[in-house]
Design an enzyme around this catalytic site. Sequence first.
Site, mmCIF file in Angstrom:
data_model
loop_
_atom_site.group_PDB
_atom_site.id
_atom_site.type_symbol
_atom_site.label_atom_id
_atom_site.label_comp_id
_atom_site.label_asym_id
_atom_site.label_seq_id
_atom_site.Cartn_x
_atom_site.Cartn_y
_atom_site.Cartn_z
ATOM 1 N N LYS A 54 0.875 -1.177 0.000
ATOM 2 C CA LYS A 54 0.000 0.000 0.000
ATOM 3 C C LYS A 54 0.906 1.219 0.000
ATOM 4 C CE LYS A 54 -1.938 -1.572 3.806
ATOM 5 N NZ LYS A 54 -3.355 -1.393 3.655
ATOM 6 N N ARG A 55 0.355 2.408 -0.225
ATOM 7 C CA ARG A 55 1.164 3.604 -0.133
ATOM 8 C C ARG A 55 1.866 3.662 1.222
ATOM 9 N NH1 ARG A 55 0.831 7.516 -4.376
ATOM 10 N NH2 ARG A 55 2.269 8.641 -3.013
ATOM 11 N N LYS A 80 -8.982 -7.314 -1.357
ATOM 12 C CA LYS A 80 -8.350 -8.098 -2.427
ATOM 13 C C LYS A 80 -7.640 -9.317 -1.851
ATOM 14 C CE LYS A 80 -7.316 -3.734 -4.701
ATOM 15 N NZ LYS A 80 -6.212 -2.749 -4.808
#
Length: 820
Positions: free
Chosen positions: A557-558, A669
């Site tokens: 993730k960021r 996801k």
Amino acid sequence: MRRVGPPVVRLLDDDVESIRYSLASHLLYSVGKDPVNATARDWFMAAAYTVRDRVSERWMPTLNRYYDQDQKRVYYMSMEFLIGRTLSNAMISLGIYDQVKTAIEEMNLDFDEIVGWEVEAALGNGGLGRLAACLLDSMASLDVAGFGYGIRYDYGMFTQHVEHGWQVESPENWLRYGNPWEFPRPGVIYPVRFGGRVVHYKDVLGQTRAQWMDTEEVMAMAYDVPVPGYGGKTVNHLRLWSAKSTREFDLKYFNAGNYIEAVRDKNESETLSKVLYPSDITSRGKELRFKQEYFFVAASIQDILARFRKAHSDWNKLPERVAVQLNDTHPALVVAELMRVLVDEHHLEWNHAWDLTRRSCAYTNHTLLPEALETWPVDMFERILPRHLEIIFRINHEFLQEVRHRHPGDSDLLRRVSLVGEDGERRVRMAHLAVVGSHKVNGVAAIHTGLMKSTIFSDFEHLSPGKINNKTNGVTPRRWVLAANPGLSKLITEAVGEGWVTHLDRLKGLEKLADDKDFHARFAAVKRANKQHLAQVIGQRLGVDVSVDSLFDVQIKRIHEYKRQLLNVLHVVTRYARIRANPTVDVVPRTVIIGGKAAPGYILAKLIIKLINDVADVVNNDPLVGDKLKVVFVPNYNVSTAELVMPAAELSEQISTAGTEASGTGNMKMSMNGALTIGTWDGANVEICEEVGEDNMFLFGLTAQEVARRRIDGYDPQIAINANDELKRALDMIGSGYFSPDQTDRYRSLVEALTNGDTYLLTADYPLYIAAQERVDALYRDPDEWTRKAILNVARMGKFSSDRTVAEYARDIWGVATNN
Ligand SMILES: *Cc1c(COP(=O)(O)O)cnc(C)c1O
């Protein structure tokens, strides 16, 4: 009459033979090569055109159908669309995957290599842009007349390289080889104005009118990207605007004989769509960013109204035929622009225009972090959009008047809800503009919506109860399961039939197989094969040898303080220290995989990346450790990387400070792909837990309420640090240069941020996180039990399909039907 010729007919067949013919034709006629000298990239282009032809054949009938049935259009306005690659996805949507693959392979070409040549469309930073892409897929798959509007950035999200452990950015010139998925529309071009001044005058009827004049102009030209829905019945599109200079603009200089100036000016006006701002959630005060926002808003509104006016002369029909969804406040200028066009250009009465505007617009909030709430200085606003500022002042005046009538004497309330913040420099509050100008406002997970109502928008919740509502995010099962994880998809389809792809609730049918020995074995084998594939890529690209027998622990993730990659590192260091203290101890082997981009100006986030790589360097090369622990930083996290990593994940790290992650979609996801989640009571983790059950996850840590309480009381990290020897030891190792012998003070600032203040409460959650990790290890020692829980995760993730999300928006906000 609109349609004079015959309707579009399908000219192309989808059998292998016809597709092979298309491939060969496109290679020769579109690419200008023959099989003798074609490269794999040439073949990629031929394949893309082959598939695109078949998309187009379904696209035009869709648009005609909407027109003939006068369908209500949904316009999803977003500064970002993180689409990823298109070829495989389009093949799957159209149901021609096997045929195209076979046709390519029959020509002795390597299908994966050809697919690998596609440069992904990365017109977004992270979750917000990826959500926009998932919603477009679901709208098309549910036959909703839903269209995206955005910007065609010449340079999308930067490419991340790692050099000596540091992030290095390079511009992503994604259009260099041409983009086979876009259709330029040189005829669809609108002027967008900036600057100038406003004069007020009385028209012949004595009405006061405003005229915005002496402006500079930039042209917005449309590029259309088709969006095929699953099943191929509906193909919508995403319309992206590119800035072009105006001819008049050039002429001014050409006439003065100054050719160089003219060309320079042309380039300057075209900078508007040059580059995506690479900062996830913040982009404060940047004038170019403000202009980008107005640029795409102004072009889109002209386009939307032109389409509406083709079919309708009665403005009252606007909210019945048009729904505009604002993806965060980036497009909030829609409210002022729609008012300006209706009042100044079409001479509607103010109140009439206001009613139509509000009933057409709705706003989605994505974050509560104060640094992310957009505000623009009033003087900059006035210089660039003087008429819009006047309109916002009038909206504010009338809104505050109404509030004053309902709550006489409450001047503090007026100050709080005003569209203009008056403390310090006067600034326009874009979130307040979006709330006041919309009929519905939504959050993206239940907990986030609740916090919106109780914190940043509590006054608005009291003023308009019911306006704020929840729409929990989802992800498209087509890309994130069917395409990304063919092994699992095959298994699911064998167990529950094909329907799950569009009715994800049907995954429930897997529950009864959670104790089936044979299914267990096949499910575990799929996961192992996906891990094998990832391990191979990690070995090839990064030169790190990871064991497929180890637990694949993934945080991608960021990079952001609130997402707490540092907490993950503290666990890794703790684990490492335990192994070193007792090298013969029997531990569950782990491979900790971390990936993500840091905003180029976010110094601390970039330092966290360096720390991950420094820790990896020490741990991975320590002979005492061996396979017991490996740390891998996967560079350039993007959609394609996500598609590779998600199916191989066994443990999904979702460890943000409770109350900070609005929803998260990475969590969905991974769970859909059979990972168990270790996470906090934050965002959609809470709802994932409601669905899959607390027994099938590892939730830990402070709740959002406890976090808020601690902050009010004044949190002192020293107490937590002194109470925990392992935490103290991990911080000491990092702070003293154990992992950075070449520069022992490299991480002093990072450690100090935790020891003084610790804004995101890592030290408070650390002991609970370590305890949760111990529960993870214990479960992993029981492979059957682990697999059982993984199967139950997949089985119970039906809610998190973006089809469900879109159906809720359609029902509660847009007022359109869905076909499912
Ligand atoms: C899903 C996704 C995200 C969002 O991940 P979170 O864990 O929800 O922050 C970001 N980037 C990419 C490329 C994604 O696919």
